[in-house]
Design a protein around this motif. Structure first.
Motif, short mmCIF file in Angstrom:
data_model
loop_
_atom_site.label_atom_id
_atom_site.label_comp_id
_atom_site.label_asym_id
_atom_site.label_seq_id
_atom_site.Cartn_x
_atom_site.Cartn_y
_atom_site.Cartn_z
N LYS A 61 0.81 -1.22 0.00
CA LYS A 61 0.00 0.00 0.00
C LYS A 61 0.84 1.27 0.00
CE LYS A 61 -3.97 -2.13 2.34
NZ LYS A 61 -4.90 -2.05 3.49
N ASN B 93 0.75 7.82 -5.42
CA ASN B 93 0.34 6.65 -6.20
C ASN B 93 -0.07 7.03 -7.62
OD1 ASN B 93 -0.66 4.25 -7.15
ND2 ASN B 93 -2.34 4.09 -5.68
N GLU C 194 -6.09 0.55 -6.52
CA GLU C 194 -6.36 0.57 -5.08
C GLU C 194 -7.47 -0.42 -4.76
OE1 GLU C 194 -7.18 4.58 -3.97
OE2 GLU C 194 -5.09 5.24 -4.20
#
Length: 802
Positions: A506, A530, A536
């Motif tokens: 993550k 990101n 995600e």
């Protein structure tokens, strides 16, 4: 309305069995397109004091129109005829400097716009950074001054980077580079009337060679190569350019540590029609800094006559280089077995040295029992010598004491044994400004950095101290489980201050400064976000399973966001793999990769399909293991089937993969694997094979890690070729190939002929030829269309399968 109906008709027939011409460029689902076109995080480089950090942003994919620009394909090169540079490059389109201590980002003035930069180099004291800027008409050289934060163009004539950048910092204010000797407009014109036919001749001399692409084929090609490869060596110092020597076809220029001599390698005639330019006849010589010849070291023949077999070599000197820890000493290797590794001799190579003024006799430094590979220099009593055998996948690292003339083994292992790899030595700058081995603890230990750190728990990079006396490796730092962190640079080896790159499933990869002795909190020096929000919620797991003969396997399993096994049931599945050969079943069973890496996507990735409701098993291990004294490939097809069955069984047992809706795919050797699985099994509903070689008789002098020739084992070549069993390929197979493939052996004719054969026997297949693409695809429109093709194929033959 008629136009709309026509488009619908083309679309509906584009994935049918008898479609001839593909539709116009198509777009994949938005989720896939967004992932492909996402801007990746910048690459990072820091100075040795950890004061300044250079951030480099890469260009996005070029358009197919850019790939379609004219190019010459000669001597293993692809040349832009307008600017003396390679025609296919990935450029940097943005530079930013960041002060690590203050955290402030600085804008660099004077950068060309638009920026098409490459060949980035710090000067020795790291106060300046050089880079090349490529334009439609030429290549220029710029220097960024860190103190003023300005970039300035320094060259007067355009550079010639056809054979590589060739740019070297001699000292903080002196650069060497190569310039074009003529205008690109003066390129030789091809006569409509040739002087005669192109003729090649061999007078009984063995010349086994791999199947290279883009070779010289005609006398006109020879003219073109000489025109574009010839360059003038130039020295730049304090704003003044000075010509060095005469124009030549330079392939290497290396400055001696004391900055008094040049080691030059230049190409000679005749140019070969059988090997690329790196195998042409050449001269190795030493000159002074003005280009005055000092000594000719060797006149090397064409590599056409290299004996077949991966550990065989020509019976001539090789690996000429400066010794980094002495002022001006040249070293090189010479075979003691006439270049034939199977010859029974106590030593196969010897390494020699010759010091300035290069008028005496060469001195033998040491011998190696295997094929010599390289030396990493340290000081008067320490160097590391690496030797090995590719055919046996073995490596050996020894300590050489130059002062005493002794050599002793430090460790030996199989190169596929990742668990026991101790790492690579950390280096430091010596008095010549060159990187040499760093020792710690009063010279008794090496500092070794293993940026992979394979282990039974997955990849966990580490830093270790290797005791030269006991030959034991003590890990002093290792990435913690749940993250993936490696040492990108060692800032201070004594104080153990490190520059690391850290990520997790993550956590986006970012850079940190870590102090192992003071153990203060890590200082984060980048803050990248990101680039793939579309991923995600996707889950990643490293799964382990066993094939029927007991070999342990692993793979990276990706499941869609919000997937609930109990509610959603087994998913259509894509298995993506690349076979690798092993001489040891234990090595084949080692876990590779990490479940804790942040998921990033390249154009070649199969992970796109997790956004479309598929389970994706990426990096599915497909080991081909030597059995019962045989070579790995002797049971290639049998082992492929075992690997595939094990993966399918595991996914089915987990309840996430539907064994009745399985697809397999791969690129290059992975495509070869795919076609073989479809030819010999009924395990899959569909296959996707990109840029593969399917007829091994087209690579008769070896392929991958197989060094036996077609004439040694003709039956093996036949049985490993899926083309031989095209009549049995009934599972739908999507073939994709770049029409300008440049990779050794994977000529586009492989896909063309396999498609024709499958079609001839009534199989279901589709062949997509991507315009202007090489072995690695680049064009934005081609990539988007490729993803559309793959998605359409998977949806029709896998997701909707009954």
């Amino acid at each position: 309305m008629k136009k709309s109906l026509l488009c619908l008709f083309l679309l509906s027939t584009s994935i049918g069995v008898f479609a001839q011409d593909a539709v116009n460029y198509q777009q994949p689902p938005k989720a896939i397109a967004d992932l492909l076109l996402a801007q990746p995080t910048p690459s990072v480089s820091i100075d040795s004091k950890a004061e300044w950090m250079l951030l480099s942003n890469r260009n996005s994919y070029p358009s197919v129109e850019e790939l379609a620009m004219p190019e010459f394909r000669i001597a293993g090169l692809r040349i832009n005829p307008n600017n003396f540079s390679p025609s296919r490059q990935t450029f940097i389109n943005g530079y930013t400097l960041k002060n690590i201590k203050t955290g402030k980002t600085a804008v660099i003035a004077g950068l060309p716009a638009p920026l098409f930069a490459a060949h980035t180099l710090w000067n020795p004291s790291q106060t300046q950074i050089s880079f090349t800027q490529t334009t439609a008409k030429g290549v220029d050289l710029y220097i960024i001054d860190i103190a003023t934060l300005k970039a300035v163009k320094v060259n007067k004539k355009p550079l010639n980077v056809v054979l590589g950048g060739g740019i070297t910092w001699v000292d903080d204010v002196t650069l060497l580079y190569r310039t074009a000797t003529k205008s690109a407009a003066a390129v030789p014109v091809k006569s409509l009337m040739p002087k005669g036919p192109a003729v090649q001749l061999n007078l009984g001399k063995a010349s086994p060679n791999p199947t290279y692409q883009d070779l010289i084929k005609t006398p006109y090609d020879e003219q073109l190569f000489e025109f574009f490869a010839t360059s003038q060596l130039v020295q730049y110092k304090n704003g003044v350019e000075t010509l060095i020597g005469q124009p030549a076809i330079y392939t290497a220029i290396n400055v001696s540590p004391d900055k008094k001599y040049l080691l030059e390698k230049t190409i000679d005639k005749p140019f070969s029609y059988q090997v690329p330019y790196s195998g042409f006849p050449s001269t190795v010589k030493i000159t002074d800094l003005a280009g005055k010849p000092i000594k000719t070291l060797a006149k090397l023949p064409s590599r056409e006559s290299t004996p077949s077999g991966y550990d065989n070599t020509q019976n001539v000197p090789r690996s000429y280089d400066w010794r980094d820890d002495e002022a001006a000493t040249i070293t090189w290797a010479l075979p003691l077995d006439s270049g034939l590794i199977k010859k029974q001799v106590p030593f196969h190579d010897a390494v020699y040295a010759l010091s300035a003024p290069f008028s005496g006799q060469a001195k033998e430094l040491f011998k190696t029992q295997n094929r010599y590979q390289s030396t990493t220099w340290g000081n008067a009593t320490l160097a590391l010598v690496r030797e090995g055998l590719r055919s046996k996948q073995t490596i050996k690292v020894s300590r050489y004491n130059p002062e005493a003339g002794t050599i002793e083994t430090l460790y030996e292992l199989n190169e596929t044994d990742k668990y026991n790899n101790p790492g690579d030595p950390v280096t430091e700058k010596n008095k010549f400004g060159l990187q040499v081995i760093q020792t710690v603890d009063h010279g008794t230990k090496l500092l070794l950095n293993n940026m992979t750190g394979s282990s039974p728990k997955g990849d966990l990079p580490f830093l270790a101290k290797f005791d030269l006396a006991t030959k034991k490796n003590e890990i002093i730092w290792r990435s913690t489980e749940g993250t993936y962190e490696y040492v990108a640079d060692v800032i201070d080896p004594e104080k153990l201050i490190l520059f690391t790159r850290k990520e997790s499933q993550k956590e986006v990869p970012n850079y940190y400064i870590k102090n192992l002795i003071l153990r203060i909190a890590d200082r984060k020096v980048t803050d990248f976000t990101n680039p793939y929000p579309g991923l995600e919620g996707v889950t990643k797991e490293k799964i382990a399973y066993k094939r029927a003969d007991g070999v342990d396997l692993t793979g990276d399993l990706y499941l869609p966001k919000g997937y609930d096994k109990a509610k959603d049931g087994p998913l259509p599945t894509l298995i993506w793999a690349y076979p690798r050969e092993f001489n040891s079943a234990a090595d084949a069973a080692q876990i590779r990769g990490s479940k804790d890496r942040f998921t990033t996507i390249s154009w070649a990735s199969p992970i796109f399909w997790v956004t479309q409701g598929y389970a994706v098993l990426d990096n599915a291990e497909m080991p081909i293991v030597a059995k019962e004294g045989k070579k790995p490939n002797d049971t290639f097809v049998e082992q492929l089937q075992l690997n595939a069955e094990a993966a399918i069984n595991k996914l089915s047992d987990l309840g996430v993969g539907d064994r009745n809706r399985m697809a397999v795919g791969g690129h290059s050797y992975g495509a070869f694997m795919t076609a073989n699985l479809l030819a010999h099994t009924n395990l899959f509903k569909a296959g996707i094979a990109r840029s593969g070689a399917y007829n091994r008789t087209l690579t008769p002098f070896g392929f991958q890690n197989e060094d036996r020739t077609y004439w040694d084992v003709p039956q093996l070549y036949y049985e490993m070729s899926p083309f031989s069993y095209a009549n049995k390929i009934k599972t739908p197979l999507l073939l994709i190939h770049g029409d300008s493939d440049d990779n050794q052996g994977t000529f586009p004719i492989n896909s063309e002929r396999l498609f024709s054969a499958i079609k001839g026997f009534g199989g279901t297949t589709r062949f997509v030829s991507l315009p202007y693409e090489a072995h690695s695809y680049r064009g934005k429109e081609n990539l988007l269309h490729m993803l559309w093709e793959m998605n359409s194929w998977l949806d029709q033959y896998v997701k909707k399968a009954k």
